[in-house]
Design a protein around this motif. Sequence first.
Motif, PDB file in Angstrom:
ATOM      1  N   UNK A 294      48.041  52.144  39.078  1.00  0.00           N
ATOM      2  CA  UNK A 294      47.509  50.648  39.497  1.00  0.00           C
ATOM      3  C   UNK A 294      46.873  49.970  38.083  1.00  0.00           C
ATOM      4  N   UNK A 295      45.978  51.167  37.417  1.00  0.00           N
ATOM      5  CA  UNK A 295      45.590  51.023  36.260  1.00  0.00           C
ATOM      6  C   UNK A 295      46.284  50.644  35.142  1.00  0.00           C
ATOM      7  N   UNK A 296      47.581  51.501  34.956  1.00  0.00           N
ATOM      8  CA  UNK A 296      48.243  51.422  33.960  1.00  0.00           C
ATOM      9  C   UNK A 296      48.872  49.782  34.016  1.00  0.00           C
ATOM     10  N   UNK A 297      49.011  49.232  35.364  1.00  0.00           N
ATOM     11  CA  UNK A 297      49.646  48.048  35.396  1.00  0.00           C
ATOM     12  C   UNK A 297      48.849  46.874  35.876  1.00  0.00           C
ATOM     13  N   UNK A 298      47.584  46.902  35.665  1.00  0.00           N
ATOM     14  CA  UNK A 298      46.498  46.018  35.455  1.00  0.00           C
ATOM     15  C   UNK A 298      46.608  45.393  37.152  1.00  0.00           C
ATOM     16  N   UNK A 299      46.601  46.237  37.906  1.00  0.00           N
ATOM     17  CA  UNK A 299      46.464  46.014  39.522  1.00  0.00           C
ATOM     18  C   UNK A 299      45.243  46.416  39.804  1.00  0.00           C
ATOM     19  N   UNK A 300      44.732  45.581  41.138  1.00  0.00           N
ATOM     20  CA  UNK A 300      43.258  45.810  41.663  1.00  0.00           C
ATOM     21  C   UNK A 300      43.514  46.825  43.026  1.00  0.00           C
TER      22      UNK A 300
ATOM     23  N   UNK B  61      52.371  45.853  46.547  1.00  0.00           N
ATOM     24  CA  UNK B  61      51.981  44.867  45.574  1.00  0.00           C
ATOM     25  C   UNK B  61      52.115  43.426  45.974  1.00  0.00           C
ATOM     26  N   UNK B  62      50.900  42.759  46.210  1.00  0.00           N
ATOM     27  CA  UNK B  62      51.137  41.779  46.926  1.00  0.00           C
ATOM     28  C   UNK B  62      49.882  40.774  46.618  1.00  0.00           C
ATOM     29  N   UNK B  63      49.804  39.498  46.989  1.00  0.00           N
ATOM     30  CA  UNK B  63      48.822  38.574  46.941  1.00  0.00           C
ATOM     31  C   UNK B  63      48.123  38.124  48.320  1.00  0.00           C
ATOM     32  N   UNK B  64      48.884  39.141  49.385  1.00  0.00           N
ATOM     33  CA  UNK B  64      48.106  38.810  50.621  1.00  0.00           C
ATOM     34  C   UNK B  64      47.158  39.767  51.007  1.00  0.00           C
ATOM     35  N   UNK B  65      45.804  39.692  50.960  1.00  0.00           N
ATOM     36  CA  UNK B  65      44.873  40.544  51.005  1.00  0.00           C
ATOM     37  C   UNK B  65      44.821  41.307  52.617  1.00  0.00           C
ATOM     38  N   UNK B  66      45.441  40.664  53.579  1.00  0.00           N
ATOM     39  CA  UNK B  66      45.501  41.076  54.814  1.00  0.00           C
ATOM     40  C   UNK B  66      46.933  41.448  55.314  1.00  0.00           C
ATOM     41  N   UNK B  67      47.933  41.426  54.522  1.00  0.00           N
ATOM     42  CA  UNK B  67      49.053  41.657  54.851  1.00  0.00           C
ATOM     43  C   UNK B  67      49.155  43.296  55.383  1.00  0.00           C
ATOM     44  N   UNK B  68      49.903  43.556  56.542  1.00  0.00           N
ATOM     45  CA  UNK B  68      49.996  44.675  57.110  1.00  0.00           C
ATOM     46  C   UNK B  68      51.677  45.209  56.862  1.00  0.00           C
ATOM     47  N   UNK B  69      52.074  45.593  55.855  1.00  0.00           N
ATOM     48  CA  UNK B  69      53.428  45.814  55.411  1.00  0.00           C
ATOM     49  C   UNK B  69      53.858  47.196  55.884  1.00  0.00           C
TER      50      UNK B  69
ATOM     51  N   UNK C 161      47.073  48.141  49.444  1.00  0.00           N
ATOM     52  CA  UNK C 161      47.572  47.022  48.934  1.00  0.00           C
ATOM     53  C   UNK C 161      46.868  47.067  47.413  1.00  0.00           C
ATOM     54  N   UNK C 162      47.952  46.473  46.685  1.00  0.00           N
ATOM     55  CA  UNK C 162      47.657  46.128  45.203  1.00  0.00           C
ATOM     56  C   UNK C 162      47.792  44.851  44.794  1.00  0.00           C
ATOM     57  N   UNK C 163      46.923  44.266  44.292  1.00  0.00           N
ATOM     58  CA  UNK C 163      46.754  42.924  43.793  1.00  0.00           C
ATOM     59  C   UNK C 163      46.922  42.763  42.271  1.00  0.00           C
ATOM     60  N   UNK C 164      47.846  41.978  41.753  1.00  0.00           N
ATOM     61  CA  UNK C 164      47.963  41.699  40.155  1.00  0.00           C
ATOM     62  C   UNK C 164      46.614  41.220  39.544  1.00  0.00           C
ATOM     63  N   UNK C 165      45.911  41.779  38.679  1.00  0.00           N
ATOM     64  CA  UNK C 165      44.924  41.279  37.831  1.00  0.00           C
ATOM     65  C   UNK C 165      45.393  40.467  36.673  1.00  0.00           C
ATOM     66  N   UNK C 166      46.103  39.123  37.254  1.00  0.00           N
ATOM     67  CA  UNK C 166      46.635  38.322  36.355  1.00  0.00           C
ATOM     68  C   UNK C 166      45.906  37.045  36.136  1.00  0.00           C
ATOM     69  N   UNK C 167      44.572  36.851  36.296  1.00  0.00           N
ATOM     70  CA  UNK C 167      43.995  35.579  35.961  1.00  0.00           C
ATOM     71  C   UNK C 167      43.117  35.893  34.727  1.00  0.00           C
ATOM     72  N   UNK C 168      43.155  34.979  33.919  1.00  0.00           N
ATOM     73  CA  UNK C 168      42.562  35.169  32.544  1.00  0.00           C
ATOM     74  C   UNK C 168      41.254  33.800  32.748  1.00  0.00           C
ATOM     75  N   UNK C 169      40.185  34.376  32.738  1.00  0.00           N
ATOM     76  CA  UNK C 169      39.015  33.184  32.602  1.00  0.00           C
ATOM     77  C   UNK C 169      38.340  32.896  31.439  1.00  0.00           C
ATOM     78  N   UNK C 170      38.321  31.706  31.068  1.00  0.00           N
ATOM     79  CA  UNK C 170      37.921  31.203  30.037  1.00  0.00           C
ATOM     80  C   UNK C 170      36.721  30.522  30.188  1.00  0.00           C
ATOM     81  N   UNK C 171      35.496  30.674  29.233  1.00  0.00           N
ATOM     82  CA  UNK C 171      34.401  30.490  29.696  1.00  0.00           C
ATOM     83  C   UNK C 171      33.473  30.085  28.390  1.00  0.00           C
ATOM     84  N   UNK C 172      32.612  28.944  28.466  1.00  0.00           N
ATOM     85  CA  UNK C 172      31.554  28.670  27.714  1.00  0.00           C
ATOM     86  C   UNK C 172      30.520  28.371  28.144  1.00  0.00           C
ATOM     87  N   UNK C 173      29.336  28.464  27.272  1.00  0.00           N
ATOM     88  CA  UNK C 173      28.042  28.266  27.967  1.00  0.00           C
ATOM     89  C   UNK C 173      27.115  28.164  26.702  1.00  0.00           C
ATOM     90  N   UNK C 174      25.843  27.374  27.261  1.00  0.00           N
ATOM     91  CA  UNK C 174      24.679  27.422  26.316  1.00  0.00           C
ATOM     92  C   UNK C 174      24.140  28.636  26.180  1.00  0.00           C
TER      93      UNK C 174
END
Length: 349
Positions: A144-150, A197-205, A211-224
């Motif tokens: 999971x760590x190697x593949x950026x999965x939470x 590996x899914x986006x469904x937090x409650x899916x009982x496969x 359950x592993x979720x892709x860490x695929x979001x990049x957050x850009x931030x600016x601030x004072x």
Amino acid sequence: MAKIGVIAFSEKGKLLGSFLLHRLEEEGHSVQGYVPGKYAGEKMEAFTDFHQISGTLFEEKDIVIFIGACGIAVRAIAPHIKNKMEDPGVLVLDECGKYVISLLSGHVGGANEFARRVGKMVGAEPVITTATDRNGLFAVDDWAVKNSLHIWEPASVKEISSRILAGEKVGFLSHIPVKGNLPGQLTMEHAEAGIAVCYDRDGQYFPITCRLVPMDLVVGMGCRRDKSYAELDSFLHLVFQERGLETERIGLLCSIDVKGKEEGLQKLAKAFRVGLQTFSASELSKAAGNFTASAFVEKQVGVDNVCERSASLGSGGGRRLVAKQTGDGMTLAVYQREVILQFSETDRA
């Protein structure tokens, strides 16, 4: 790249620590080294309170390396240990450089991998005791760590690992394509316990599902200037809640280089266990795409948009999910980057 702290206790340990810091820095890691005052020098700063500096490094770094006895390290970190999802990787390297021990957080914290890397740097033998590694078996948390999965339910890792160690086949399915051959301990067929590996937090496969979720979001931030961690964190959570996005999917935090030392942003990245990547105004201005321009922002930092441009660059030109959001001196945008899953030779024991 990782944030790494090194603590040594003797002249010999100082020399080994200094060599190690140089090598790690050459790889691009952010490093700090500490040693008793009389041995300070050669990239190793003096510490006055060993327990205080140990606690600080444990809270702030991704990897902590003690050069000395295991007992010293154990006593130093014991009051600070939380859980395998939050603790940094901890290594112990003897001052002669013969053995490097993965002491804590071997998989999620990266101690096993760093033990191997440090071993190659100084000629030490890695000592790794996690059961799946010793038996040459697939380790879901390591993969999971190697593949950026939470890992959504950390307790499920123990169930999966225990079944693999017992010789059982564990199921596997993924909503994202995976390159490489399936490890021998996994099966695409029905199983009592399995990895999804899914986006469904409650899916009982599977009856028992890790359950592993892709860490695929990049957050850009600016601030004072001097925006607090609490303010930034609250703003981020509010935007994610409004958009129905899971914060567990955050894989990277981005901003402009002049904000790289903002304590609030650094703490935010640390809280999510992700990197804080910054870009110069020149780099941001070259980002391709349509962005929400601001003459005020351009006057302040030399580019018309920070959050969208930095998230776009950090995601490799990914898909914009959340356009520029503003709130009390803060801006935020979210882009989705491509996550490529891979089974490597080391996974297919």
